[in-house]
Structure formats: C-alpha cells, structure tokens
Design a protein around this motif. Structure first.
Motif, PDB file in Angstrom:
ATOM      1  N   TRP A  69     -23.439 -30.660 -14.529  1.00 48.99           N
ATOM      2  CA  TRP A  69     -24.830 -31.007 -15.240  1.00 48.99           C
ATOM      3  C   TRP A  69     -24.874 -30.981 -16.658  1.00 48.99           C
ATOM      4  O   TRP A  69     -24.129 -30.360 -17.069  1.00 48.99           O
ATOM      5  CB  TRP A  69     -25.927 -29.845 -14.540  1.00 48.99           C
ATOM      6  CG  TRP A  69     -27.266 -29.801 -15.204  1.00 48.99           C
ATOM      7  CD1 TRP A  69     -28.135 -30.939 -14.800  1.00 48.99           C
ATOM      8  CD2 TRP A  69     -28.040 -29.476 -16.180  1.00 48.99           C
ATOM      9  NE1 TRP A  69     -29.245 -30.629 -15.330  1.00 48.99           N
ATOM     10  CE2 TRP A  69     -29.026 -29.847 -16.421  1.00 48.99           C
ATOM     11  CE3 TRP A  69     -27.466 -28.049 -16.903  1.00 48.99           C
ATOM     12  CZ2 TRP A  69     -29.976 -29.341 -17.451  1.00 48.99           C
ATOM     13  CZ3 TRP A  69     -28.319 -27.760 -17.791  1.00 48.99           C
ATOM     14  CH2 TRP A  69     -29.742 -28.179 -18.073  1.00 48.99           C
ATOM     15  N   LYS A  78     -35.096 -31.966 -19.200  1.00 49.41           N
ATOM     16  CA  LYS A  78     -34.478 -32.814 -18.218  1.00 49.41           C
ATOM     17  C   LYS A  78     -35.067 -32.557 -16.771  1.00 49.41           C
ATOM     18  O   LYS A  78     -35.086 -31.316 -16.374  1.00 49.41           O
ATOM     19  CB  LYS A  78     -32.785 -32.699 -18.139  1.00 49.41           C
ATOM     20  CG  LYS A  78     -32.268 -33.709 -17.116  1.00 49.41           C
ATOM     21  CD  LYS A  78     -30.817 -33.711 -17.261  1.00 49.41           C
ATOM     22  CE  LYS A  78     -30.357 -34.566 -18.375  1.00 49.41           C
ATOM     23  NZ  LYS A  78     -28.817 -34.565 -18.580  1.00 49.41           N
ATOM     24  N   ASN A  80     -34.121 -33.100 -12.881  1.00 49.24           N
ATOM     25  CA  ASN A  80     -33.184 -33.704 -11.880  1.00 49.24           C
ATOM     26  C   ASN A  80     -34.051 -33.583 -10.536  1.00 49.24           C
ATOM     27  O   ASN A  80     -34.689 -32.847 -10.185  1.00 49.24           O
ATOM     28  CB  ASN A  80     -31.847 -32.880 -11.782  1.00 49.24           C
ATOM     29  CG  ASN A  80     -31.040 -33.126 -12.711  1.00 49.24           C
ATOM     30  OD1 ASN A  80     -31.242 -32.273 -13.813  1.00 49.24           O
ATOM     31  ND2 ASN A  80     -30.278 -33.641 -12.724  1.00 49.24           N
ATOM     32  N   THR A  81     -33.740 -34.914  -9.799  1.00 48.61           N
ATOM     33  CA  THR A  81     -34.518 -35.058  -8.387  1.00 48.61           C
ATOM     34  C   THR A  81     -33.330 -35.350  -7.478  1.00 48.61           C
ATOM     35  O   THR A  81     -32.282 -36.023  -7.683  1.00 48.61           O
ATOM     36  CB  THR A  81     -35.385 -36.306  -8.637  1.00 48.61           C
ATOM     37  OG1 THR A  81     -34.715 -37.253  -8.672  1.00 48.61           O
ATOM     38  CG2 THR A  81     -36.597 -35.926  -9.804  1.00 48.61           C
ATOM     39  N   ASP A  82     -33.640 -35.159  -6.192  1.00 47.34           N
ATOM     40  CA  ASP A  82     -32.890 -35.517  -5.071  1.00 47.34           C
ATOM     41  C   ASP A  82     -33.658 -35.539  -3.716  1.00 47.34           C
ATOM     42  O   ASP A  82     -34.731 -34.836  -3.689  1.00 47.34           O
ATOM     43  CB  ASP A  82     -31.735 -34.785  -4.922  1.00 47.34           C
ATOM     44  CG  ASP A  82     -30.472 -35.166  -4.262  1.00 47.34           C
ATOM     45  OD1 ASP A  82     -30.484 -36.487  -3.822  1.00 47.34           O
ATOM     46  OD2 ASP A  82     -29.556 -34.445  -4.005  1.00 47.34           O
ATOM     47  N   TRP A  96     -37.194 -31.586  -6.684  1.00 48.42           N
ATOM     48  CA  TRP A  96     -36.765 -31.819  -8.447  1.00 48.42           C
ATOM     49  C   TRP A  96     -36.867 -30.317  -9.078  1.00 48.42           C
ATOM     50  O   TRP A  96     -37.377 -29.485  -8.870  1.00 48.42           O
ATOM     51  CB  TRP A  96     -37.569 -32.737  -9.091  1.00 48.42           C
ATOM     52  CG  TRP A  96     -39.043 -32.499  -8.845  1.00 48.42           C
ATOM     53  CD1 TRP A  96     -40.098 -32.952  -8.159  1.00 48.42           C
ATOM     54  CD2 TRP A  96     -39.859 -31.568  -9.955  1.00 48.42           C
ATOM     55  NE1 TRP A  96     -41.335 -32.819  -8.329  1.00 48.42           N
ATOM     56  CE2 TRP A  96     -41.496 -31.784  -9.351  1.00 48.42           C
ATOM     57  CE3 TRP A  96     -39.913 -30.751 -10.959  1.00 48.42           C
ATOM     58  CZ2 TRP A  96     -42.421 -30.974 -10.186  1.00 48.42           C
ATOM     59  CZ3 TRP A  96     -40.688 -30.054 -11.607  1.00 48.42           C
ATOM     60  CH2 TRP A  96     -42.107 -30.273 -11.207  1.00 48.42           C
ATOM     61  N   GLU A 145     -33.595 -37.541 -13.918  1.00 43.91           N
ATOM     62  CA  GLU A 145     -32.110 -38.010 -13.472  1.00 43.91           C
ATOM     63  C   GLU A 145     -32.023 -37.976 -11.864  1.00 43.91           C
ATOM     64  O   GLU A 145     -32.543 -36.990 -11.264  1.00 43.91           O
ATOM     65  CB  GLU A 145     -31.172 -37.071 -13.899  1.00 43.91           C
ATOM     66  CG  GLU A 145     -30.597 -37.336 -15.153  1.00 43.91           C
ATOM     67  CD  GLU A 145     -29.356 -36.426 -15.585  1.00 43.91           C
ATOM     68  OE1 GLU A 145     -28.787 -36.893 -16.844  1.00 43.91           O
ATOM     69  OE2 GLU A 145     -28.789 -35.639 -15.004  1.00 43.91           O
ATOM     70  N   THR A 146     -31.568 -39.113 -11.194  1.00 43.65           N
ATOM     71  CA  THR A 146     -31.288 -39.134  -9.879  1.00 43.65           C
ATOM     72  C   THR A 146     -30.126 -39.597  -9.515  1.00 43.65           C
ATOM     73  O   THR A 146     -29.311 -40.224 -10.331  1.00 43.65           O
ATOM     74  CB  THR A 146     -32.291 -40.152  -9.304  1.00 43.65           C
ATOM     75  OG1 THR A 146     -32.039 -40.346  -7.859  1.00 43.65           O
ATOM     76  CG2 THR A 146     -32.223 -41.561 -10.022  1.00 43.65           C
ATOM     77  N   ASP A 147     -29.379 -39.099  -8.442  1.00 40.19           N
ATOM     78  CA  ASP A 147     -28.014 -39.573  -8.199  1.00 40.19           C
ATOM     79  C   ASP A 147     -27.993 -40.868  -7.332  1.00 40.19           C
ATOM     80  O   ASP A 147     -27.132 -41.277  -6.630  1.00 40.19           O
ATOM     81  CB  ASP A 147     -27.281 -38.316  -7.391  1.00 40.19           C
ATOM     82  CG  ASP A 147     -27.951 -37.982  -6.302  1.00 40.19           C
ATOM     83  OD1 ASP A 147     -28.747 -38.825  -5.428  1.00 40.19           O
ATOM     84  OD2 ASP A 147     -27.686 -36.669  -5.615  1.00 40.19           O
ATOM     85  N   TYR A 187     -27.187 -40.417 -12.541  1.00 34.74           N
ATOM     86  CA  TYR A 187     -25.970 -39.225 -12.928  1.00 34.74           C
ATOM     87  C   TYR A 187     -25.342 -39.115 -11.508  1.00 34.74           C
ATOM     88  O   TYR A 187     -25.909 -38.949 -10.447  1.00 34.74           O
ATOM     89  CB  TYR A 187     -26.756 -38.008 -13.472  1.00 34.74           C
ATOM     90  CG  TYR A 187     -25.792 -37.257 -14.378  1.00 34.74           C
ATOM     91  CD1 TYR A 187     -25.202 -37.765 -15.466  1.00 34.74           C
ATOM     92  CD2 TYR A 187     -25.368 -36.013 -13.737  1.00 34.74           C
ATOM     93  CE1 TYR A 187     -24.093 -37.047 -16.341  1.00 34.74           C
ATOM     94  CE2 TYR A 187     -24.171 -35.393 -14.677  1.00 34.74           C
ATOM     95  CZ  TYR A 187     -23.614 -35.916 -15.657  1.00 34.74           C
ATOM     96  OH  TYR A 187     -22.699 -35.281 -16.510  1.00 34.74           O
ATOM     97  N   ASN A 192     -25.534 -33.090  -9.982  1.00 31.28           N
ATOM     98  CA  ASN A 192     -27.089 -32.733  -9.800  1.00 31.28           C
ATOM     99  C   ASN A 192     -27.214 -32.023  -8.366  1.00 31.28           C
ATOM    100  O   ASN A 192     -28.263 -32.023  -7.293  1.00 31.28           O
ATOM    101  CB  ASN A 192     -27.498 -34.220  -9.068  1.00 31.28           C
ATOM    102  CG  ASN A 192     -28.856 -34.433  -8.950  1.00 31.28           C
ATOM    103  OD1 ASN A 192     -29.746 -34.133  -9.705  1.00 31.28           O
ATOM    104  ND2 ASN A 192     -29.404 -35.268  -7.858  1.00 31.28           N
TER     105      ASN A 192
END
Length: 231
Positions: A69, A78, A80-82, A96, A145-147, A187, A192
C-alpha cells in the motif's frame, strides 16, 4: 587468472571437440592460440552466469515484497476499493477504506451485493459507493484506487464499456466531475489487501444493509496495522 587457468582444462577439451567437428563437417580449422582464447572466454562467461544465479537464489526479490500500500501525499486522502463475487450464485460484496498519509483509517464501508453479473461489476459497485459516499460527506481531492485495471480503462475511455456496466460507469464519471481533484487510479492487488479483506468479510453478513465504520473493526485491525508499517 590463476583460478581461471586451473579450471580451464574442461573448457579446453570442449573447445577441441567442437573444433574437431568443425574440421570434419565444415573443413574449418582453428589455430591453437585461438582455441585457448575461446576456451578462456567460455570459462569466463560460465563463471559470470553462476555468480548471477547465486545472487538471485540467495536474494530473491519478489513482486510481493516490492508492491505494498502506497500512502497518499500529506495534502490528500486515499480511498482503496475492492469487490468480491461468486459465479455460482451471483452474490458478491463491496468494500472501501479511506485513509490519510499516515495510514490512519477515517472511514470504511462494506455491503453485501446480490444478483451481480461479474467480478468487474462488483468492483464497479464498490467504487461507485465509495465515490458517492465520500463526495456526499464533503471530501474533495481524493485518490480512489482499485485493483481492476479494466474498470479504470473503462472510466478513462480507453476500453469499451460493457452494456451492463454503462449506468455504473456514467454515475462514477458524473460524481468525479463534481469533486475537484478527485481521480481514479489502478493499483496492484497486493497493495490493496485491506479493501480486499473488507469485501470478503461481506460473505458473513446476514443483512443487505451497508455497514459504515468510523473505528477500525477488530477483524480488520491487523490488516490496517500491517500497512502502517510501510508508511
């Protein structure tokens, strides 16, 4: 030089054997001086390769060690989502987490999803909820940010948007246009892990009501602390 000369005999024999074949099949002859020089070159090249391989074996540098990260600048936040998804029943989940430059959690969100058409759709839903929620909270200049590289390409117009995804992508784009400085980035998934942990936790939820956290829940604490170690 002495070490190389001591180990030169096998390479010299190998070079003599090759010269013999060259003479028999191609009528090509080599002088003794040239043969010795070539044997030395063969030995030196072999020793160089062995040294490199030993370094790689003893000090392996894996992608997992490098990718982690990455905190935002001190002036930004920031998020981060998934998403998670099961093809068998179409169920999924989204999550998130919003953090500052020191890795401190400000907010986290998780929701169980039903009738999701793909893993990409669950990723998009998680991002949509993140953008919608944080802009609604009044946050600006957020790095999302998403992967999912495909999702980012669709948002940026680099890749064609799937018909089912168009309403979600359009809403994300409209919301981002209202938030000065906010942007969506891709990212690597190894960086993540916290958002991934949140999305997977939704499989334990018995309700469809979203959960919003302002304090790090116990099941997420170790993941958040692990990322702080690299800040």
């Amino acid at each position: 030089m002495e070490v190389m000369e001591e180990g030169l005999v096998p390479w010299l024999l190998w070079r003599i054997w090759k010269n013999r074949n060259e003479l028999l099949f191609r009528s090509k002859d080599y002088q003794a001086v040239a043969t010795i020089a070539k044997a030395r070159d063969d030995a030196q090249e072999w020793n160089s390769r062995v040294k490199v391989e030993n370094v790689v074996v003893k000090n392996p540098i894996t992608e997992e060690q490098i990718v982690r990260w990455d905190p935002p600048p001190s002036s930004r936040l920031k998020c981060n989502t998934d998403g998670s998804w099961k093809q068998e029943d179409g169920a999924g989940g989204g999550g998130w987490i919003l953090r500052d430059h020191e890795g401190r959690m400000l907010w986290a969100w998780a929701k169980k999803l039903l009738e999701v058409g793909s893993a990409l759709e669950s990723e998009a839903e998680a991002l949509r909820w993140a953008v919608s929620s944080l802009i609604g909270f009044g946050y600006r200049d957020v790095i999302f940010e998403t992967d999912s590289q495909v999702l980012v390409k669709m948002i940026h117009g680099v890749e064609e948007i799937w018909p089912r995804m168009k309403p979600i992508i359009q809403e994300i784009s409209i919301l981002l246009s209202k938030s000065a400085g906010s942007e969506v980035r891709y990212y690597n998934r190894r960086g993540n892990k916290v958002a991934d942990r949140i999305a997977k936790e939704t499989t334990t939820f018995t309700s469809m009501v979203p959960k919003l956290y302002s304090i790090v829940p116990s099941w997420l604490g170790s993941c958040v602390e692990a990322d702080k170690l690299f800040v």
